[in-house]
Each structure stands twice: as structure tokens, then as C-alpha cells.
Design an enzyme around this catalytic site. Structure first.
Site, short mmCIF file in Angstrom:
data_model
loop_
_atom_site.label_atom_id
_atom_site.label_comp_id
_atom_site.label_asym_id
_atom_site.label_seq_id
_atom_site.Cartn_x
_atom_site.Cartn_y
_atom_site.Cartn_z
N SER A 101 33.71 9.61 30.58
CA SER A 101 33.36 10.69 29.64
C SER A 101 34.07 12.00 29.97
O SER A 101 34.22 12.85 29.09
CB SER A 101 31.84 10.91 29.61
N HIS A 106 37.69 10.87 38.60
CA HIS A 106 36.65 11.19 39.58
C HIS A 106 36.08 9.90 40.12
O HIS A 106 35.83 8.96 39.36
CB HIS A 106 35.55 12.05 38.96
N HIS A 108 32.93 8.20 41.60
CA HIS A 108 31.49 8.36 41.78
C HIS A 108 31.10 7.79 43.14
O HIS A 108 31.57 6.72 43.53
CB HIS A 108 30.72 7.56 40.72
P1 AMP Z 1 32.22 9.47 33.73
O1 AMP Z 1 31.25 9.08 32.66
O2 AMP Z 1 32.61 8.37 34.67
O3 AMP Z 1 33.43 10.19 33.14
O4 AMP Z 1 31.45 10.51 34.64
C1 AMP Z 1 31.39 11.89 34.36
C2 AMP Z 1 30.32 12.44 35.24
O5 AMP Z 1 30.46 13.84 35.27
C3 AMP Z 1 28.90 12.13 34.75
O6 AMP Z 1 28.20 11.41 35.75
C4 AMP Z 1 28.32 13.51 34.49
O7 AMP Z 1 26.95 13.60 34.81
C5 AMP Z 1 29.17 14.39 35.38
N1 AMP Z 1 29.26 15.79 35.01
C6 AMP Z 1 29.52 16.28 33.76
N2 AMP Z 1 29.56 17.62 33.81
C7 AMP Z 1 29.33 17.99 35.10
C8 AMP Z 1 29.25 19.24 35.78
N3 AMP Z 1 29.41 20.42 35.14
N4 AMP Z 1 28.98 19.24 37.11
C9 AMP Z 1 28.81 18.06 37.76
N5 AMP Z 1 28.89 16.85 37.18
C10 AMP Z 1 29.14 16.80 35.86
#
Ligand code: AMP
Length: 120
Positions: A101, A106, A108
Site C-alpha cells: 500500500s 519496506h 515488515h
Molecule cells: P504495505 O501494505 O506492505 O505497503 O505496508 C505499509 C505499512 O505502512 C502498513 O503496515 C501501514 O500501517 C504502515 N504505515 C502507513 N503510514 C505510516 C506512518 N505514517 N507511520 C508508520 N507506518 C505507517
């Protein structure tokens, strides 16, 4: 080290730049780690390269060491936070079917509970 690229429209580039706050856990010249704002486990961190790489598909062979360092930093945090023995999960989602998203890669790092497999 290759030159760092930043996208002013990218949420994680803005976190790297300090324009958006984050609960930082680790930082060096190339990498930043911070807590996920919407944790999916008792401990949930994101480990990112400071340079903007939109998806895993966009990483070049020259960035292979940097990708490996994301994993090494995740392991270091897991050890430091006391999760190494019990276990943890690292995962990087790619594009829509992978559940990505935020389009800045990144890793996790999830820990603190027994995680189901296979993921949904
Ligand atoms: P993905 O769905 O693998 O792209 O993961 C994106 C992650 O970014 C999700 O787990 C969100 O909760 C996290 N996320 C989005 N905005 C922020 C933010 N401002 N600070 C920390 N984490 C975030």
C-alpha cells in the site's frame, strides 16, 4: 554507496526527511527503522532504505547489498527487542496482489505473538 533518491510525494521519503513524525528504532546512512502506525502484532516495525525504491521490482542488482542490509537490521532489532529466541517474521509486500500500500519498499518485522501461516 550510490546516490540517495527522494520523492517529495512519497510518505516514507517524507518520514526519512523528518517532515512526518515516526517512532524511530534505528537509523544509519542508508536505512531507517520505525514502528508501524497500525501494528499487526504486539511488535511491528518497518525497515526501509532511505533512498526511494518504489517496489521490489524496481531494485537493481547494484542495490542487492542494501536489500540484504534491511534483513540484517531487522535481525538486529529482533535481537535487541528480545524476540530472536521465540521468533519473528520479516515480509516485504510487492504491488497489489502482494498487499503493498506504500510504494517505497519496506521490510515488515512482526513479533510478539504466534503468526499464522499461510498468510491471508
Ligand atoms: P504495505 O501494505 O506492505 O505497503 O505496508 C505499509 C505499512 O505502512 C502498513 O503496515 C501501514 O500501517 C504502515 N504505515 C502507513 N503510514 C505510516 C506512518 N505514517 N507511520 C508508520 N507506518 C505507517
Amino acid at each position: 554507496m550510490s546516490e540517495s533518491v527522494s520523492d517529495p510525494e512519497c510518505l516514507f521519503c517524507r518520514i526519512v526527511a523528518g517532515e512526518i513524525p515516526a517512532d524511530r528504532l534505528y537509523e544509519d546512512d542508508e536505512i531507517l527503522a520505525f514502528r508501524d502506525v497500525n501494528p499487526q502484532a504486539p511488535f511491528h516495525a518497518l525497515i526501509i532504505p532511505k533512498t526511494h525504491i518504489a517496489t521490489l521490482n524496481d531494485a537493481t542488482p547494484a542495490q542487492a547489498t542494501l536489500l540484504g542490509r534491511l534483513m540484517a537490521v531487522a535481525t538486529g532489532i529482533a535481537v535487541e527487542q528480545g524476540f530472536a529466541e521465540a521468533g519473528y517474521r520479516t515480509v516485504m509486500n510487492c504491488n497489489s496482489d502482494g498487499g503493498q500500500s506504500v510504494y517505497h519498499i519496506h521490510l515488515h518485522l512482526l513479533a510478539g505473538r504466534r503468526l499464522a501461516w499461510p498468510p491471508g
